[in-house]
Design a protein around this motif. Structure first.
Motif, PDB file in Angstrom:
ATOM      1  N   GLY A   1      22.251  47.325  36.862  1.00  0.00           N
ATOM      2  CA  GLY A   1      22.601  48.357  37.770  1.00  0.00           C
ATOM      3  C   GLY A   1      23.377  47.729  38.588  1.00  0.00           C
ATOM      4  N   PHE A   2      23.697  46.658  38.787  1.00  0.00           N
ATOM      5  CA  PHE A   2      23.900  45.452  40.301  1.00  0.00           C
ATOM      6  C   PHE A   2      25.343  45.092  39.978  1.00  0.00           C
ATOM      7  CE2 PHE A   2      19.698  44.931  39.617  1.00  0.00           C
ATOM      8  CZ  PHE A   2      19.059  44.978  41.278  1.00  0.00           C
ATOM      9  N   GLU A   3      26.161  46.588  39.901  1.00  0.00           N
ATOM     10  CA  GLU A   3      27.367  46.490  39.867  1.00  0.00           C
ATOM     11  C   GLU A   3      28.330  45.603  41.181  1.00  0.00           C
ATOM     12  OE1 GLU A   3      28.625  49.805  38.311  1.00  0.00           O
ATOM     13  OE2 GLU A   3      28.214  49.540  36.378  1.00  0.00           O
ATOM     14  N   ALA A   4      27.637  46.219  42.226  1.00  0.00           N
ATOM     15  CA  ALA A   4      28.053  46.235  43.353  1.00  0.00           C
ATOM     16  C   ALA A   4      28.053  44.765  43.765  1.00  0.00           C
ATOM     17  CB  ALA A   4      27.763  47.226  44.289  1.00  0.00           C
ATOM     18  N   ASP A   5      26.947  43.957  43.402  1.00  0.00           N
ATOM     19  CA  ASP A   5      26.685  43.222  43.984  1.00  0.00           C
ATOM     20  C   ASP A   5      27.785  41.761  42.882  1.00  0.00           C
ATOM     21  OD1 ASP A   5      24.142  42.534  45.334  1.00  0.00           O
ATOM     22  OD2 ASP A   5      24.026  44.445  44.020  1.00  0.00           O
ATOM     23  N   VAL A   6      27.912  42.097  41.553  1.00  0.00           N
ATOM     24  CA  VAL A   6      28.793  41.345  40.878  1.00  0.00           C
ATOM     25  C   VAL A   6      29.966  41.035  41.787  1.00  0.00           C
ATOM     26  CG1 VAL A   6      30.236  41.294  38.975  1.00  0.00           C
ATOM     27  CG2 VAL A   6      27.916  41.375  38.884  1.00  0.00           C
ATOM     28  N   LYS A   7      30.688  42.567  42.449  1.00  0.00           N
ATOM     29  CA  LYS A   7      31.911  43.008  43.390  1.00  0.00           C
ATOM     30  C   LYS A   7      32.395  42.397  44.370  1.00  0.00           C
ATOM     31  CE  LYS A   7      33.588  47.125  40.955  1.00  0.00           C
ATOM     32  NZ  LYS A   7      33.564  48.462  41.005  1.00  0.00           N
TER      33      LYS A   7
ATOM     34  N   LEU B   1      39.332  35.352  39.332  1.00  0.00           N
ATOM     35  CA  LEU B   1      38.266  35.144  39.495  1.00  0.00           C
ATOM     36  C   LEU B   1      37.283  36.279  39.701  1.00  0.00           C
ATOM     37  CD1 LEU B   1      36.579  32.079  40.560  1.00  0.00           C
ATOM     38  CD2 LEU B   1      36.598  32.990  42.290  1.00  0.00           C
ATOM     39  N   GLU B   2      37.574  36.884  39.999  1.00  0.00           N
ATOM     40  CA  GLU B   2      36.941  38.576  40.066  1.00  0.00           C
ATOM     41  C   GLU B   2      36.948  38.834  37.711  1.00  0.00           C
ATOM     42  OE1 GLU B   2      37.186  42.577  41.923  1.00  0.00           O
ATOM     43  OE2 GLU B   2      38.315  41.285  42.102  1.00  0.00           O
ATOM     44  N   LYS B   3      37.536  38.420  37.495  1.00  0.00           N
ATOM     45  CA  LYS B   3      37.935  39.325  36.080  1.00  0.00           C
ATOM     46  C   LYS B   3      36.743  37.804  35.643  1.00  0.00           C
ATOM     47  CE  LYS B   3      39.628  40.272  31.552  1.00  0.00           C
ATOM     48  NZ  LYS B   3      40.669  40.353  30.799  1.00  0.00           N
TER      49      LYS B   3
ATOM     50  N   TRP C   1      33.209  38.381  37.059  1.00  0.00           N
ATOM     51  CA  TRP C   1      32.735  40.372  35.889  1.00  0.00           C
ATOM     52  C   TRP C   1      32.478  39.835  34.470  1.00  0.00           C
ATOM     53  CZ3 TRP C   1      31.795  44.415  37.942  1.00  0.00           C
ATOM     54  CH2 TRP C   1      31.263  46.037  37.474  1.00  0.00           C
ATOM     55  N   GLU C   2      32.873  39.497  33.663  1.00  0.00           N
ATOM     56  CA  GLU C   2      33.139  39.019  32.754  1.00  0.00           C
ATOM     57  C   GLU C   2      31.772  37.880  32.340  1.00  0.00           C
ATOM     58  OE1 GLU C   2      33.336  40.853  29.918  1.00  0.00           O
ATOM     59  OE2 GLU C   2      35.143  43.089  31.193  1.00  0.00           O
ATOM     60  N   CYS C   3      31.249  37.128  33.062  1.00  0.00           N
ATOM     61  CA  CYS C   3      30.695  36.105  32.340  1.00  0.00           C
ATOM     62  C   CYS C   3      28.762  36.777  32.227  1.00  0.00           C
ATOM     63  CB  CYS C   3      30.280  34.720  33.525  1.00  0.00           C
ATOM     64  SG  CYS C   3      29.371  35.587  34.464  1.00  0.00           S
ATOM     65  N   GLY C   4      28.608  35.264  31.464  1.00  0.00           N
ATOM     66  CA  GLY C   4      27.189  36.445  30.907  1.00  0.00           C
ATOM     67  C   GLY C   4      26.004  36.955  31.958  1.00  0.00           C
ATOM     68  N   SER C   5      26.598  35.898  32.987  1.00  0.00           N
ATOM     69  CA  SER C   5      25.593  36.229  34.106  1.00  0.00           C
ATOM     70  C   SER C   5      25.962  37.602  35.077  1.00  0.00           C
ATOM     71  CB  SER C   5      25.203  35.737  35.395  1.00  0.00           C
ATOM     72  OG  SER C   5      24.553  34.404  34.744  1.00  0.00           O
ATOM     73  N   GLY C   6      27.250  37.357  34.814  1.00  0.00           N
ATOM     74  CA  GLY C   6      27.763  39.171  35.162  1.00  0.00           C
ATOM     75  C   GLY C   6      27.465  39.863  34.147  1.00  0.00           C
ATOM     76  N   ARG C   7      27.496  40.313  33.308  1.00  0.00           N
ATOM     77  CA  ARG C   7      27.387  40.849  32.381  1.00  0.00           C
ATOM     78  C   ARG C   7      25.920  41.704  32.841  1.00  0.00           C
ATOM     79  NH1 ARG C   7      30.390  37.980  28.653  1.00  0.00           N
ATOM     80  NH2 ARG C   7      28.708  37.270  27.804  1.00  0.00           N
ATOM     81  N   GLU C   8      24.830  40.458  32.832  1.00  0.00           N
ATOM     82  CA  GLU C   8      23.692  40.998  32.695  1.00  0.00           C
ATOM     83  C   GLU C   8      23.372  41.925  33.947  1.00  0.00           C
ATOM     84  OE1 GLU C   8      19.191  38.360  33.469  1.00  0.00           O
ATOM     85  OE2 GLU C   8      21.281  37.411  32.880  1.00  0.00           O
ATOM     86  N   LEU C   9      23.370  40.525  35.223  1.00  0.00           N
ATOM     87  CA  LEU C   9      23.559  42.071  36.164  1.00  0.00           C
ATOM     88  C   LEU C   9      23.994  43.715  36.239  1.00  0.00           C
ATOM     89  CD1 LEU C   9      24.353  38.840  38.791  1.00  0.00           C
ATOM     90  CD2 LEU C   9      22.114  40.216  38.853  1.00  0.00           C
ATOM     91  N   ARG C  10      25.370  43.680  35.685  1.00  0.00           N
ATOM     92  CA  ARG C  10      25.432  45.052  35.439  1.00  0.00           C
ATOM     93  C   ARG C  10      24.931  45.935  34.863  1.00  0.00           C
ATOM     94  NH1 ARG C  10      31.124  42.723  33.446  1.00  0.00           N
ATOM     95  NH2 ARG C  10      30.546  43.987  31.475  1.00  0.00           N
TER      96      ARG C  10
END
Length: 86
Positions: A43-49, A26-28, A31-40
């Motif tokens: 600058g929101f890497e910590a939020d995605v984690k 699930l974490e991966k 992390w790799e979904c469209g919304s996860g990439r957009e957030l990263r």
């Protein structure tokens, strides 16, 4: 949903099945979904984690009357119900 008791709709059963099959990655997936990439990228890497963690909190935020309130369980909310804000 997978931890809730009681009869589940066919739609809920499909969602539970999908979750159980992807739970270990699930974490991966997040992390790799469209919304996860957009957030990263923004600058929101910590939020995605943070959002990919499971069963961290004992309460569930519930949006009611334009504010988040704590859900205490036990059924549906009525408009006359009052709950403390979180």
């Amino acid at each position: 949903m997978s931890l809730q008791e009681g009869e589940k709709s066919p739609e809920a059963k499909v969602c539970i099945g999908a979750f159980l099959l992807s739970k270990s990655k699930l974490e991966k997936l997040i992390w790799e979904c469209g919304s996860g990439r957009e957030l990263r990228e923004r600058g929101f890497e910590a939020d995605v984690k943070h959002c990919s963690r499971l069963n961290v909190y004992q309460t569930v935020p519930f949006f009611k009357n334009n504010q988040f309130v704590q859900y205490f369980g036990g059924g549906l909310f009525n408009e006359s119900d009052t709950y403390p804000t979180v």
